[in-house]
Design a protein around this motif. Structure first.
Motif, mmCIF file in Angstrom:
data_model
loop_
_atom_site.group_PDB
_atom_site.id
_atom_site.type_symbol
_atom_site.label_atom_id
_atom_site.label_comp_id
_atom_site.label_asym_id
_atom_site.label_seq_id
_atom_site.Cartn_x
_atom_site.Cartn_y
_atom_site.Cartn_z
ATOM 1 N N VAL A 1 0.830 -1.209 0.000
ATOM 2 C CA VAL A 1 0.000 0.000 0.000
ATOM 3 C C VAL A 1 0.863 1.256 0.000
ATOM 4 N N ASN A 2 1.941 1.251 0.760
ATOM 5 C CA ASN A 2 2.833 2.420 0.786
ATOM 6 C C ASN A 2 3.436 2.708 -0.583
ATOM 7 N N GLU A 3 3.707 1.674 -1.346
ATOM 8 C CA GLU A 3 4.268 1.861 -2.690
ATOM 9 C C GLU A 3 3.209 2.297 -3.693
ATOM 10 N N ASP A 4 1.940 1.925 -3.445
ATOM 11 C CA ASP A 4 0.880 2.160 -4.420
ATOM 12 C C ASP A 4 -0.448 2.413 -3.702
ATOM 13 N N PRO A 5 -0.606 3.581 -3.065
ATOM 14 C CA PRO A 5 -1.768 3.822 -2.209
ATOM 15 C C PRO A 5 -3.119 3.816 -2.917
ATOM 16 N N THR A 6 -3.175 4.167 -4.200
ATOM 17 C CA THR A 6 -4.468 4.252 -4.890
ATOM 18 C C THR A 6 -4.631 3.188 -5.967
ATOM 19 N N GLU A 7 -3.885 2.116 -5.862
ATOM 20 C CA GLU A 7 -4.024 0.952 -6.727
ATOM 21 C C GLU A 7 -3.853 1.278 -8.206
ATOM 22 N N LYS A 8 -2.746 1.910 -8.531
ATOM 23 C CA LYS A 8 -2.403 2.167 -9.922
ATOM 24 C C LYS A 8 -1.472 1.096 -10.485
ATOM 25 N N GLY A 9 -0.874 0.304 -9.586
ATOM 26 C CA GLY A 9 0.080 -0.701 -10.037
ATOM 27 C C GLY A 9 0.068 -1.930 -9.155
ATOM 28 N N ILE A 10 1.132 -2.096 -8.329
ATOM 29 C CA ILE A 10 1.313 -3.367 -7.620
ATOM 30 C C ILE A 10 0.286 -3.603 -6.517
ATOM 31 N N ARG A 11 -0.440 -2.578 -6.092
ATOM 32 C CA ARG A 11 -1.461 -2.833 -5.077
ATOM 33 C C ARG A 11 -2.493 -3.832 -5.583
ATOM 34 N N ALA A 12 -2.632 -3.913 -6.892
ATOM 35 C CA ALA A 12 -3.562 -4.890 -7.464
ATOM 36 C C ALA A 12 -3.172 -6.316 -7.098
ATOM 37 N N TYR A 13 -1.906 -6.549 -6.745
ATOM 38 C CA TYR A 13 -1.495 -7.891 -6.331
ATOM 39 C C TYR A 13 -2.329 -8.392 -5.149
ATOM 40 N N LEU A 14 -2.773 -7.464 -4.315
ATOM 41 C CA LEU A 14 -3.566 -7.842 -3.143
ATOM 42 C C LEU A 14 -4.915 -8.444 -3.533
ATOM 43 N N ASN A 15 -5.277 -8.303 -4.817
ATOM 44 C CA ASN A 15 -6.532 -8.871 -5.298
ATOM 45 C C ASN A 15 -6.377 -10.327 -5.730
ATOM 46 N N LEU A 16 -5.244 -10.946 -5.446
ATOM 47 C CA LEU A 16 -5.091 -12.368 -5.739
ATOM 48 C C LEU A 16 -6.277 -13.142 -5.158
ATOM 49 N N GLY A 17 -6.914 -13.933 -5.993
ATOM 50 C CA GLY A 17 -8.039 -14.740 -5.538
ATOM 51 C C GLY A 17 -9.367 -14.025 -5.501
ATOM 52 N N HIS A 18 -9.386 -12.722 -5.730
ATOM 53 C CA HIS A 18 -10.610 -11.952 -5.514
ATOM 54 C C HIS A 18 -11.540 -11.896 -6.727
ATOM 55 N N THR A 19 -10.998 -11.961 -7.934
ATOM 56 C CA THR A 19 -11.879 -11.864 -9.101
ATOM 57 C C THR A 19 -12.861 -13.030 -9.129
ATOM 58 N N ILE A 20 -12.357 -14.235 -9.132
ATOM 59 C CA ILE A 20 -13.237 -15.398 -9.110
ATOM 60 C C ILE A 20 -13.843 -15.574 -7.720
ATOM 61 N N GLY A 21 -13.096 -15.233 -6.668
ATOM 62 C CA GLY A 21 -13.619 -15.339 -5.309
ATOM 63 C C GLY A 21 -14.853 -14.492 -5.085
ATOM 64 N N HIS A 22 -14.816 -13.225 -5.521
ATOM 65 C CA HIS A 22 -15.986 -12.362 -5.381
ATOM 66 C C HIS A 22 -17.169 -12.897 -6.185
ATOM 67 N N ALA A 23 -16.884 -13.452 -7.364
ATOM 68 C CA ALA A 23 -17.963 -13.995 -8.193
ATOM 69 C C ALA A 23 -18.614 -15.196 -7.510
ATOM 70 N N ILE A 24 -17.807 -16.054 -6.899
ATOM 71 C CA ILE A 24 -18.352 -17.200 -6.149
ATOM 72 C C ILE A 24 -19.178 -16.701 -4.966
ATOM 73 N N GLU A 25 -18.667 -15.658 -4.298
ATOM 74 C CA GLU A 25 -19.371 -15.100 -3.144
ATOM 75 C C GLU A 25 -20.735 -14.559 -3.542
ATOM 76 N N LYS A 26 -20.785 -13.808 -4.631
ATOM 77 C CA LYS A 26 -22.065 -13.258 -5.088
ATOM 78 C C LYS A 26 -22.981 -14.378 -5.570
ATOM 79 N N ASN A 27 -22.423 -15.358 -6.257
ATOM 80 C CA ASN A 27 -23.221 -16.472 -6.752
ATOM 81 C C ASN A 27 -23.882 -17.243 -5.612
ATOM 82 N N SER A 28 -23.237 -17.233 -4.443
ATOM 83 C CA SER A 28 -23.788 -17.926 -3.273
ATOM 84 C C SER A 28 -24.761 -17.049 -2.490
ATOM 85 N N ASN A 29 -25.049 -15.844 -3.037
ATOM 86 C CA ASN A 29 -25.871 -14.874 -2.311
ATOM 87 C C ASN A 29 -25.245 -14.542 -0.960
ATOM 88 N N PHE A 30 -23.913 -14.501 -0.951
ATOM 89 C CA PHE A 30 -23.110 -14.135 0.221
ATOM 90 C C PHE A 30 -23.310 -15.099 1.392
#
Length: 349
Positions: free
Chosen positions: A219-248
């Motif tokens: 976060v200190n290197e990329d506070p507004t997610e213009k670059g490497i902060r996106a790494y923190l989204n590992l697992g989240h693209t499909i993970g969020h879709a599974i979460e929504k598909n399960s109605n949370f």
């Protein structure tokens, strides 16, 4: 900003006063669950430093992470005449922290707030980095703002009140963090599994510290997610879709764990990871009680949900993969066919 890690709330009042020396009033914000457990102890600590300690409670649950709930909090702050010199204290899990931070970001164009996370997931992830927001029309965190907390105060003893399923959910983000940035920490998680699951205080404190440091550095290197902060989204693209598909109905960290396995599968298919690496990811995930596969879902429906992902860039998903265990990479050439194969793989593991 390094979070303060303690085993009580005794020093919370002094900590808030140190980071907000001119603040006059504070308002504790939490849901019905956390307020019943911690409000009085927190109020007592804050009373040592602040002449007014108000409190606002909203219903517990992801379904209340809405703009309507934010309106209720903003209305209360207006009624109590809170001004720009006052502050909010978010006490609870990720839902509370995200909502309180968002209200703080937009009330009077921004007032201070302090994160007091009480779940493992919040302590190692959502309380750090300044992302705030609410769900909108069924999509997670689609409305929000970046608003950094003035401090993050972690009381590790709050984890003793967590049901096992919530603690295990938090481990989904811990394993994800190690995989994307720190192979030594990943190995540490393998070696210390029994101590972690028994919630040994020293081991838990070390785990929280190491996980927080991964996020803080990124976060200190990329506070507004213009670059490497996106790494923190590992697992989240499909993970969020599974979460929504399960109605949370599935815990967030469990969905992230599934999404991380899917990302590891895609990485293995591309030749970034070995078959042994993929098996290790699955084994470690399962060893912490996290799910390694799902049933009763239609892969094509999950793929379709990813199209509304916030990480879309010029019509394509910026997908986080693993170039090796402990090192993430960002790719914008991931195809629907790759994602669909990985989602189907989750149904067969």
């Amino acid at each position: 900003m390094n979070p303060i890690i303690s085993d009580s709330f005794v020093m919370l009042g002094r900590t808030v006063r140190e980071v907000l020396p001119k603040a006059g009033r504070v308002c504790i914000v939490g849901d019905t669950n956390t307020m019943s457990l911690f409000a009085e102890e927190i109020r007592a600590s804050l009373k040592t430093e602040f002449h007014t300690v108000a409190a606002y409670t909203f219903p517990a649950g992801e379904e209340f992470k809405t703009l309507d709930s934010i309106r209720g909090l903003l209305g209360y702050l207006l009624e109590q005449h809170f001004d720009r010199g006052d502050a909010l204290i978010a006490v609870g899990g990720g839902v509370t922290g995200d909502m309180t931070g968002f209200a703080a970001a937009i009330y009077l164009r921004g007032i201070a707030f302090v994160q007091v996370p009480t779940t493992l997931l919040a302590q190692i992830d959502s309380s750090i980095g300044g992302k705030t927001g609410v769900d909108y029309q069924g999509y997670k965190n689609m409305v929000g703002a970046f608003h950094m907390p003035s401090a993050v105060f972690v009381n590790t003893k709050t984890l003793n009140t967590l049901p096992d399923e919530q603690f295990i959910s938090g481990m989904g983000e811990v394993v994800k963090s190690a995989l994307l940035a720190d192979k030594d920490f990943y190995d540490w998680l393998i070696e210390n599994r029994e101590a972690v699951l028994s919630r040994n205080p020293e081991t838990i404190g070390e785990m929280i510290r190491r996980t927080e440091q991964i996020k803080i550095q990124i976060v200190n290197e990329d506070p507004t997610e213009k670059g490497i902060r996106a790494y923190l989204n590992l697992g989240h693209t499909i993970g969020h879709a599974i979460e929504k598909n399960s109605n949370f109905s599935l815990q967030h960290g469990c969905c992230v764990a599934l999404g991380t396995i899917a990302a590891a599968r895609m990485s293995e298919r591309r030749g970034y990871l070995t078959e042994a690496d993929l098996k290790s990811v699955i084994d470690v995930t399962g060893a912490y009680g996290l799910p390694t596969h799902f049933e009763n879902a239609v892969p094509e429906e999950i793929l379709a949900i990813t199209k509304s992902d916030k990480k879309m860039h010029n019509g394509r998903i910026r997908f986080v993969l693993l170039e090796k265990l402990g090192s993430a990479c960002l790719r914008d050439d991931v195809t629907d066919e790759e994602m669909l194969e990985a989602i189907r793989y989750l149904a067969s593991v």
